[in-house]
Design a protein around this motif. Structure first.
Motif, PDB file in Angstrom:
ATOM      1  N   ILE A   6      38.736  41.747  36.820  1.00 35.02           N
ATOM      2  CA  ILE A   6      38.137  42.727  35.910  1.00 35.02           C
ATOM      3  C   ILE A   6      38.673  44.106  36.289  1.00 35.02           C
ATOM      4  CG2 ILE A   6      35.993  43.752  35.073  1.00 35.02           C
ATOM      5  CD1 ILE A   6      34.511  41.317  36.089  1.00 35.02           C
ATOM      6  N   THR A   7      39.284  44.797  35.357  1.00 39.09           N
ATOM      7  CA  THR A   7      39.745  46.151  35.640  1.00 39.09           C
ATOM      8  C   THR A   7      38.814  47.149  34.972  1.00 39.09           C
ATOM      9  OG1 THR A   7      42.024  45.465  35.884  1.00 39.09           O
ATOM     10  CG2 THR A   7      41.651  47.770  35.360  1.00 39.09           C
ATOM     11  N   ILE A   8      38.393  48.143  35.740  1.00 36.04           N
ATOM     12  CA  ILE A   8      37.500  49.174  35.211  1.00 36.04           C
ATOM     13  C   ILE A   8      38.311  50.450  35.048  1.00 36.04           C
ATOM     14  CG2 ILE A   8      35.476  50.599  35.702  1.00 36.04           C
ATOM     15  CD1 ILE A   8      35.401  47.279  37.222  1.00 36.04           C
ATOM     16  N   ILE A  38      39.307  46.139  44.538  1.00 35.95           N
ATOM     17  CA  ILE A  38      40.553  46.771  44.950  1.00 35.95           C
ATOM     18  C   ILE A  38      40.558  48.186  44.406  1.00 35.95           C
ATOM     19  CG2 ILE A  38      43.060  46.655  44.875  1.00 35.95           C
ATOM     20  CD1 ILE A  38      42.783  43.674  44.178  1.00 35.95           C
ATOM     21  N   ASP A  39      40.749  49.149  45.283  1.00 40.47           N
ATOM     22  CA  ASP A  39      40.825  50.539  44.839  1.00 40.47           C
ATOM     23  C   ASP A  39      42.285  50.832  44.500  1.00 40.47           C
ATOM     24  OD1 ASP A  39      40.665  53.211  44.387  1.00 40.47           O
ATOM     25  OD2 ASP A  39      39.525  53.685  46.210  1.00 40.47           O
ATOM     26  N   ALA A  40      42.581  50.977  43.197  1.00 40.80           N
ATOM     27  CA  ALA A  40      43.970  51.201  42.782  1.00 40.80           C
ATOM     28  C   ALA A  40      44.273  52.688  42.634  1.00 40.80           C
ATOM     29  CB  ALA A  40      44.249  50.463  41.476  1.00 40.80           C
ATOM     30  N   ASP A  41      43.336  53.526  43.008  1.00 36.15           N
ATOM     31  CA  ASP A  41      43.535  54.970  42.868  1.00 36.15           C
ATOM     32  C   ASP A  41      44.208  55.505  44.132  1.00 36.15           C
ATOM     33  OD1 ASP A  41      43.503  57.498  41.940  1.00 36.15           O
ATOM     34  OD2 ASP A  41      41.338  57.643  41.681  1.00 36.15           O
ATOM     35  N   MET A 103      50.713  44.177  41.814  1.00 41.70           N
ATOM     36  CA  MET A 103      49.287  43.943  41.596  1.00 41.70           C
ATOM     37  C   MET A 103      49.037  42.525  41.098  1.00 41.70           C
ATOM     38  SD  MET A 103      47.632  46.615  42.514  1.00 41.70           S
ATOM     39  CE  MET A 103      46.005  46.444  41.799  1.00 41.70           C
ATOM     40  N   VAL A 104      49.922  42.040  40.220  1.00 44.48           N
ATOM     41  CA  VAL A 104      49.772  40.675  39.710  1.00 44.48           C
ATOM     42  C   VAL A 104      49.881  39.680  40.859  1.00 44.48           C
ATOM     43  CG1 VAL A 104      50.818  38.916  38.229  1.00 44.48           C
ATOM     44  CG2 VAL A 104      50.610  41.262  37.407  1.00 44.48           C
ATOM     45  N   ARG A 105      50.868  39.907  41.734  1.00 45.90           N
ATOM     46  CA  ARG A 105      51.064  38.997  42.865  1.00 45.90           C
ATOM     47  C   ARG A 105      49.859  39.010  43.800  1.00 45.90           C
ATOM     48  NH1 ARG A 105      55.879  41.113  45.274  1.00 45.90           N
ATOM     49  NH2 ARG A 105      56.386  41.808  43.184  1.00 45.90           N
ATOM     50  N   PHE A 129      47.402  53.548  36.004  1.00 49.78           N
ATOM     51  CA  PHE A 129      46.670  52.804  34.973  1.00 49.78           C
ATOM     52  C   PHE A 129      47.365  51.478  34.672  1.00 49.78           C
ATOM     53  CE2 PHE A 129      46.750  52.079  30.290  1.00 49.78           C
ATOM     54  CZ  PHE A 129      45.469  51.590  30.128  1.00 49.78           C
ATOM     55  N   ARG A 130      48.692  51.530  34.548  1.00 49.46           N
ATOM     56  CA  ARG A 130      49.451  50.300  34.262  1.00 49.46           C
ATOM     57  C   ARG A 130      49.313  49.310  35.415  1.00 49.46           C
ATOM     58  NH1 ARG A 130      51.091  50.747  29.261  1.00 49.46           N
ATOM     59  NH2 ARG A 130      51.356  52.926  28.690  1.00 49.46           N
ATOM     60  N   ASN A 131      49.379  49.827  36.649  1.00 54.97           N
ATOM     61  CA  ASN A 131      49.170  48.956  37.814  1.00 54.97           C
ATOM     62  C   ASN A 131      47.840  48.244  37.709  1.00 54.97           C
ATOM     63  OD1 ASN A 131      51.517  49.726  39.059  1.00 54.97           O
ATOM     64  ND2 ASN A 131      50.566  51.256  40.377  1.00 54.97           N
ATOM     65  N   ALA A 132      46.814  49.014  37.349  1.00 51.96           N
ATOM     66  CA  ALA A 132      45.454  48.477  37.381  1.00 51.96           C
ATOM     67  C   ALA A 132      45.223  47.440  36.295  1.00 51.96           C
ATOM     68  CB  ALA A 132      44.435  49.613  37.266  1.00 51.96           C
TER      69      ALA A 132
END
Lengths: 265, 225
Positions: A6-8, A38-41, A103-105, A129-132
């Protein structure tokens, strides 16, 4: 069953993505799901602070991706909820340190071990954003009942549709029932009418969110918090239960007002 | 808009490109520009190449197939009277024959084409940040949200709420109009004239905006014909 991602996200900053991530994760962990956030920021990490886990960080997301540590070593287990884990963001790097395929991996590696993988997206529509969103199964868009936040949410929903990741689900955060009643604030219906997406939750403005964030304990752990209850409902909706949407005005009766006055005193 | 060397037909199976007997490189160039211009429009379509008499090698066909797939178009068949072109296509596993090509279902692009009278239809809501530019009319079935932009050389018709920015007659056509079921654009432009939507009184209703004595006027649509 392999875990779902789930991406927020939100587009605009400061609408409550990190708070939502922490609380939805905790709400899911409360009903005994195994959850990892996961903190993608990267470069502006926050999620560890909101969860009260900052002082336990040794390795972070970029360390995992660049192979400086094993995945297990970067996972921090929550103090209160044994089923909740966090992979923090790096503070000293930037978004370009990670690619969407990284991120997918990473998520594919986590899926067998967790029921839910939550990704806290950075604000904006660029690389972070794209990563997340790249590994997401479900995308949750957080917005506030303000014109500028809704406009950004609309843009983000459009981008999500263009990536064929939709349909996005919506959380409207920081609703002030009194202002909505007086017509000074966009009502949830106004927001939904424009955005035309499925509603996942309505979160009322609640001072307890601020206090619990400062203490590093998600507000879902507060039995009496209205926002906490709203996040617990969201957790249940995500797992497929039908929880009715209570009109926000009704949640605040005369007696709770009185009770609040006493608690303050 | 139409290229001299390449003609296009809409057929039941997708799009048919007919190339002339000119130099392949020229045909290739013309095809790619044509496709690039209309990539949004043709996205996902299946393509048939009618190569006529010209000789095309399998390498050339492969390059075209790759180029087209970059625009989300799938080359699946090659029609040719030239034996070696047929062989080249078969070598790549492409069909060399399609059924009912000349049936009544065929629409000829050229006969339905009038300069500036083409239209495109968008069958979805346009959200903030999307921009459509088109040399012709634009029809949207869905809403146009604030922050979205529509620019057309012809008229704009929105079967939904129009709340973004709209510019009709962008190349100077003063007869262009803007119609919407709920006409509340952030800004409405027709040709050189710019106007801002006044605050609405009462219920939303279908309206049409047009130029009258050099001013933008909007009128409720109550057709009693």
């Amino acid at each position: 069953m392999p875990g779902k991602v789930i991406t927020i996200t939100s587009g605009k900053g400061g609408v409550g993505k990190t708070t939502a991530t922490a609380n939805i994760a905790a709400a899911l962990a409360l009903i005994n799901f195994k959850v990892i956030c996961i903190d993608a920021d990267i470069g502006l990490r926050n999620l560890d602070v909101v969860l009260g886990l900052e002082n336990r960080i040794v390795y972070d997301l970029v360390d995992v991706i660049e192979g400086r540590c094993r995945l297990r070593q970067a996972m921090i287990r929550d103090k209160r909820l044994p089923e909740l884990y966090l992979i923090p963001a790096a503070q000293t790097r930037d978004k370009s340190a990670v690619s969407p395929s990284d991120m997918v991996r990473l998520c594919d590696e986590l899926r067998p071990d967790f029921d839910w993988i939550l990704i806290d997206s950075p604000a904006g529509i660029e690389r972070g954003f794209r990563n997340a969103i790249s590994p997401a199964n479900i995308i949750v868009v957080v917005t506030n009942p303000e014109i500028s936040a809704v406009r950004d949410a609309d843009r983000i929903i459009g981008l999500i549709e263009a990536e064929e990741k939709g349909p996005a689900q919506l959380i409207i955060n920081r609703i002030k029932p009194e202002m909505v009643k007086k017509g000074d604030m966009l009502s949830p219906d106004d927001v939904l009418e424009l955005l035309a997406v499925d509603l996942l939750g309505l979160i009322p403005e609640d001072e307890m969110v601020v206090t619990s964030t400062n203490r590093g304990a998600p507000v879902v752990l507060e039995e009496k918090s209205r926002a906490g209850q709203a996040f617990r409902n969201i957790g249940q909706r995500i797992t497929g239960e039908k929880v009715p949407f209570v009109p926000i005005e009704e949640q605040r009766g005369f007696f709770t007002q009185i009770g609040k006055m006493f608690r303050k005193g | 808009m139409m290229s001299n060397t390449v003609t296009v037909k809409g057929i039941r199976e997708g799009i048919l490109f007919h190339i002339s007997d000119q130099d392949w490189n020229e045909n290739f160039q013309a095809l790619t520009t044509l496709v690039k211009d209309r990539q949004e429009f043709w996205k996902g379509a299946k393509v048939v190449l009618d190569a006529g008499n010209s000789e095309v090698t399998s390498d050339q066909l492969l390059a075209l197939k790759d180029e087209l797939s970059g625009y989300d178009l799938a080359l699946w068949a090659v029609l040719s009277e030239n034996k070696s072109t047929q062989n080249a296509a078969q070598f790549l596993g492409l069909a060399t024959r399609i059924s009912r090509l000349e049936s009544n279902l065929t629409t000829d692009f050229e006969t339905t084409y009038y300069q500036g009278e083409e239209a495109i239809i968008f069958n979805k809501t346009l959200r903030s940040g999307f921009r459509i530019e088109y040399d012709g009319h634009i029809i949207v079935i869905g809403d146009v949200n604030p922050g979205a932009e529509i620019v057309a050389s012809g008229s704009v018709l929105v079967w939904g709420k129009l709340r973004g920015l709209v510019h009709a007659g962008a190349l100077g056509n003063e007869t262009a109009v803007v119609c919407a079921l709920d006409l509340q654009p952030t800004q409405l432009r027709i040709a050189e004239q710019i106007s801002i939507t006044p605050k609405r009184r009462g219920k939303p209703q279908p309206e049409m905006a047009y130029l009258c004595d050099g001013k933008v006027v909007a009128e409720a649509w109550n057709y009693k014909g």
